[in-house]
Design an enzyme around this catalytic site. Structure first.
Site: not given
Ligand code: 13P
Length: 251
Positions: A9-11, A95, A97, A167, A173, A213, A234-235
């Site tokens: 997930n590149w956000k 998600h 966010e 999640e 993150g 993470s 993610g990251g």
């Protein structure tokens, strides 16, 4: 036997050209991986160019969100059909966010899920508790509310192709991962919940990813847990080396 599934997930990261560069490098590194479903979820603006690069190859593309309506006056939104038309196969829904910054509710997620399942998109539905909810002993209550809220009104057969992603918000993150055992416990809880509400067959077949993470260093341990079928990254998915190492840790 549930097939492993790793999604990035590149956000809100990467322009179109940067996204193309990243997937080209990824393809070079994972061309020999056969036993893992690999998905990348770039921002909307990069979906079409990334889809062109990926073609009919083994790495698939997903969107990070969509609207529930087929079309209409919803400024800034995109529909399931628009995503499908440019080559998307998957879509992330609910998600944390989206829930935290854009007020998305269980009922919104439920409507989006209905719209996605009315097409051939494969939804990845995210659930998970916040730090204060975990500390207040509310993890199972919150996760149950998210799962049942999203799945309300669907039969087991309709939910067959849905993927769940657990999640924990406190692990996203932050560099704080749930331990493999902590994560597995919640995954097992979700599977039991599905078994009691929707039957053994769906509960056994549905894939549940862990997200929060995930890094090359912890991927193998997380993914070796019996109830963890994959990762939503993610990251670390923005770094081709790290993402490829996570995929290979599972393969
Ligand atoms: P991080 O891997 O950056 O913690 O993000 C997880 C996530 O939110 C994936 O959807």
């Amino acid at each position: 036997m549930r097939r492993a599934i790793i999604a990035g997930n590149w956000k809100m990261n990467k322009t179109g050209p940067e996204a193309v560069q990243l997937v080209k490098e990824l393809l070079n590194r994972v061309s020999d991986v056969r036993d893992v479903d690999i998905i990348v979820c770039p921002p909307f603006t990069a979906l079409e160019s990334v889809a062109w690069v990926l073609g009919e190859g083994s790495v698939k593309i997903g969107a990070q969100d969509m609207h529930w309506a087929e079309q209409g006056a919803y400024t800034g939104e995109v529909s399931a059909k628009m995503l499908l038309t440019i080559g998307c196969r998957y879509v992330i829904l609910g998600h944390s966010e989206r829930r935290a910054y854009f007020g998305e509710s269980n009922s919104d997620v439920n409507k989006k899920l209905k719209a996605a399942l009315a097409t051939s998109l494969i939804p990845i539905v995210c659930v998970g508790e916040k730090l204060e909810e975990r500390e207040g002993g509310q993890t199972e209550v919150v996760v149950q509310d998210h799962v049942l809220g999203a799945f309300e009104g669907f039969s087991a057969s309709e939910l067959k192709r849905v993927i769940l992603a657990y999640e924990p918000v406190w692990a996203i993150g932050t560099g704080k991962t749930a331990t493999s055992e902590q994560a597995n416990e919640v995954h097992a809880f979700i599977r039991d919940l599905l078994k009691s509400k929707l039957g053994r067959s769906l509960a056994q077949d549905i894939r549940i990813q862990y997200g929060g993470s995930v890094k090359p260093e912890n991927a193998a341990s997380l993914l070796s847990q019996p109830e963890i079928d994959g990762a939503l990254v993610g990251g670390a998915s923005l770094d081709v080396e790290s993402f490829a190492r996570i995929i290979k840790a599972v393969s």
